[in-house]
Design an enzyme around this catalytic site. Structure first.
Site, PDB file in Angstrom:
ATOM      1  CE  LYS A   1      -2.798   7.593  -2.073  1.00  0.00           C
ATOM      2  NZ  LYS A   1      -2.778   7.368  -0.609  1.00  0.00           N
TER       3      LYS A   1
ATOM      4  CG  ASP B   1      -2.128   0.797  -3.180  1.00  0.00           C
ATOM      5  OD1 ASP B   1      -0.997   1.316  -3.135  1.00  0.00           O
ATOM      6  OD2 ASP B   1      -2.985   0.989  -2.311  1.00  0.00           O
ATOM      7  CG  ASN B   2      -1.040   4.355  -4.513  1.00  0.00           C
ATOM      8  OD1 ASN B   2      -2.131   4.073  -4.020  1.00  0.00           O
ATOM      9  ND2 ASN B   2      -0.016   4.714  -3.762  1.00  0.00           N
TER      10      ASN B   2
ATOM     11  CE  LYS C   1      -6.403   0.527   1.800  1.00  0.00           C
ATOM     12  NZ  LYS C   1      -5.421   1.610   1.599  1.00  0.00           N
TER      13      LYS C   1
ATOM     14  CG  HIS D   1      -1.612   4.257   3.509  1.00  0.00           C
ATOM     15  ND1 HIS D   1      -1.941   5.265   4.393  1.00  0.00           N
ATOM     16  CD2 HIS D   1      -2.392   4.450   2.413  1.00  0.00           C
ATOM     17  CE1 HIS D   1      -2.877   6.035   3.860  1.00  0.00           C
ATOM     18  NE2 HIS D   1      -3.169   5.562   2.651  1.00  0.00           N
TER      19      HIS D   1
ATOM     20  CB  CYS E   1      -5.556   2.768  -1.849  1.00  0.00           C
ATOM     21  SG  CYS E   1      -5.875   4.419  -1.253  1.00  0.00           S
TER      22      CYS E   1
ATOM     23  CG  HIS F   1      -9.896   1.597   0.899  1.00  0.00           C
ATOM     24  ND1 HIS F   1      -8.885   2.333   0.307  1.00  0.00           N
ATOM     25  CD2 HIS F   1     -10.724   2.493   1.507  1.00  0.00           C
ATOM     26  CE1 HIS F   1      -9.091   3.620   0.546  1.00  0.00           C
ATOM     27  NE2 HIS F   1     -10.191   3.734   1.270  1.00  0.00           N
TER      28      HIS F   1
ATOM     29  CG  ASP G   1      -2.058   0.924   1.191  1.00  0.00           C
ATOM     30  OD1 ASP G   1      -2.116   1.751   0.282  1.00  0.00           O
ATOM     31  OD2 ASP G   1      -2.920   0.832   2.082  1.00  0.00           O
ATOM     32  CG  ASP G   2      -0.089   4.962  -0.206  1.00  0.00           C
ATOM     33  OD1 ASP G   2      -0.894   4.518  -1.042  1.00  0.00           O
ATOM     34  OD2 ASP G   2      -0.309   5.970   0.479  1.00  0.00           O
TER      35      ASP G   2
ATOM     36  NE  ARG H   1      -6.384  -2.211  -0.908  1.00  0.00           N
ATOM     37  CZ  ARG H   1      -5.215  -1.591  -0.978  1.00  0.00           C
ATOM     38  NH1 ARG H   1      -5.028  -0.668  -1.892  1.00  0.00           N
ATOM     39  NH2 ARG H   1      -4.221  -1.889  -0.160  1.00  0.00           N
TER      40      ARG H   1
END
Length: 538
Positions: A372, A304-305, A109, A200, A52, A111, A14-15, A56
């Site tokens: 991002k 994710d980014n 996660k 993140h 994010c 989301h 994540d991130d 996903r």
């Protein structure tokens, strides 16, 4: 190649930026990911969708996020905007694989649901997963995450254990799922979706992990970007003819930076978060190896980014954070939480709530520019590792063919010999947007992919890539055109020289946007103004 259908482990960070992990040029200790990458296949041109929730949604459905209701985040902006809820008119990887006889597990996660209080059709328990542990919201304390569930029951009481730490809980629960499955049903293939929140914000990490990185970033972002650049070239991941993008003009040279000790500590904690995630991945790999399942498990890892440039100024952090994630005012020990990037307040413990900021995100995304939210390469380029000895061999190969998140579902279903349906609950669903990557991962030439268009839109930032050319723009700005073969760091804009190509690619983008339900950014911003909501970051 094995005739047995593979197990599948899909791991999402994540991130995390393009060049953070070791086998993609970074300084962070990631021995487990490096082992997977150097024995498997590393993709050099794989793309996420810059944020994010949209990533996903695309990863799990094989569709573009706008097609499934998640154009921005999990906010319900219907009827004028996106519903922020995973649509009932799509299928997930888990639903497809469960229909094909797989056991399905998720740890981490989600989301993808706007209603995080009442179980509904957008919860993972209703989208194909047999067992679920994790959070429904997008971010929060690693010591006391909110919306934590086990299946459909709240598990927030577990966070009161003084040893609870979310990254460890994600890893340990995944291992528990695997141990139970491989002990009782080893003849049944499984799918594990392992969706970390690391790294993140907030910057929370174990002190022993932070200590490993003390001094590692003292040279500063300028020199470290240059060193990463050289390692990326040595790995063969980037072309030595591409120039390194300049340091972001809004970032001071390291020599002029204030609070150097605190600045270095921010990156040390970020590195510790990635390190802890890698340790957890190692636990999963050891479990598979101990049960003799590792070689016939398709393991995929990505982010994710790109790295996140979001700052948290102390004077406005509460408004920023609480618009996304309610902030707990005190730790489980009753100590006050100090939110925001306060120079001199060292991040890591539960009493802090900070981000690592633009300068270090610029390092994370080496050699690219932007972050991002944006769809220049720094926002959408991700490390992508595939390891499956029984299906791909152990070649330690690089794959330079461009691929996109929509290609993950077709690849997984191809490997599992599972079908993508035409309907869900009797209602037609869109056909999958992507293609299987397996031929390219096996080293085969795939000529039909040479000119396949790839598309992006997030918050009005738009792009289309066709072959070697990428057309990209920030919201409200003119199109830029880059040659990805000679200039993937996007420094030489060719738009003025090739107006016909710009026009043709822009038309292709507009056709795609209309087909996939992209809502014009101006309409979204007008909606936010009318509802009195703060505008999201641009």
């Amino acid at each position: 190649m094995s005739e047995t259908r593979p197990n599948i482990v899909l791991i999402l960070a994540d991130d995390m930026g393009f060049s953070d992990i070791g086998c993609y040029g970074g300084e962070i200790d990631t021995p487990n990911l490096d082992w997977l990458g150097r024995r498997g296949v590393r993709l050099t041109h794989f793309y996420n969708t810059a944020r994010c929730s949209p990533s996903r949604a695309s990863l799990l459905t094989g569709l573009h996020p706008h097609q499934v209701g998640i154009g921005i985040l999990n906010f319900d902006d219907s009827p004028d905007g996106y519903p922020g809820n995973l649509s009932e008119r799509c299928v997930t990887i888990a639903e497809c694989l469960r229909a094909a006889g797989y056991a399905t597990y998720m740890s981490g996660k989600w989301h993808l649901a706007s209603d995080m209080d009442t179980p509904n059709g957008a919860w993972p328990t209703r989208r194909g997963f047999d067992r679920v542990f994790g959070t429904l919201e997008g971010a929060g304390s690693y010591y006391e995450p909110r919306t934590l569930i086990r299946d459909e029951r709240s598990a927030e009481h577990e966070t009161q254990d003084p040893d609870f730490f979310y990254t460890d809980a994600i890893s340990d629960t995944a291992v528990a799922f695997l141990e139970e499955h491989l002990s009782d049903r080893a003849d049944q293939p499984f799918f594990l979706y392992l969706a970390y929140t690391a790294p993140h914000w907030p910057l929370h990490a174990h002190e022993e992990d932070i200590a490993k990185y003390r001094g590692r970033f003292d040279a500063g972002w300028d020199r470290l970007r240059e060193e990463r650049f050289e390692r990326l070239i040595a790995e063969g991941i980037i072309d030595q003819t591409w120039p390194l993008s300049e340091r972001d003009a809004r970032v001071a040279p390291w020599e002029e930076a204030e609070n150097k000790e605190w600045e270095a500590r921010r990156m040390e904690v970020y590195a510790a978060q990635v390190d802890r995630m890698d340790q957890g991945i190692g636990k999963v790999l050891r479990t598979l190896r101990r049960h003799g399942q590792l070689d016939n498990t398709l393991v995929v890892f990505l982010s994710d980014n790109g790295g996140c440039a979001e700052e948290m100024p102390p004077d406005s952090v509460r408004e920023f954070v609480t618009s996304f994630v309610p902030l707990k005012e005190r730790t489980r020990d009753g100590e006050p939480v100090v939110p925001g990037n306060v120079p001199g307040l060292m991040p890591g413990p539960a009493t802090t709530y900070q981000s690592y900021g633009r300068a270090w995100a610029n390092l994370s995304n080496t050699p690219f520019r932007e972050y991002k939210h944006w769809v220049h390469e720094g926002g959408i380029a991700t490390p992508f590792i595939v390891h499956w000895p029984d299906g791909l061999g152990t070649r330690g190969a690089l794959c330079h063919q461009p691929f996109h998140l929509v290609d993950v579902l077709p690849t997984v279903l191809d490997a599992a010999r599972a079908e993508y349906p035409s309907h869900r609950a009797g209602v037609p669903i869109p056909p999958q947007e992507g293609v299987s990557m397996l031929p390219a991962l096996r080293g085969e030439e795939v000529p039909e992919l040479a000119e396949r268009p790839l598309f992006w839109e997030h918050e009005g930032n738009c792009a289309v890539r066709v072959g070697r050319y990428k057309l990209v723009r920030k919201h409200g700005q003119p199109w830029e055109l880059y040659d990805m073969v000679t200039d993937r760091t996007e420094l030489r804009n060719l738009a003025d020289r090739e107006p016909a190509r710009v026009a043709a690619m822009a038309e292709a983008y507009e056709e795609w946007a209309a087909r996939c339900g992209v809502i014009p950014r101006e309409r979204i911003l007008d909606l936010y103004r009318r509802r009195g909501r703060g505008l999201p970051p641009e």
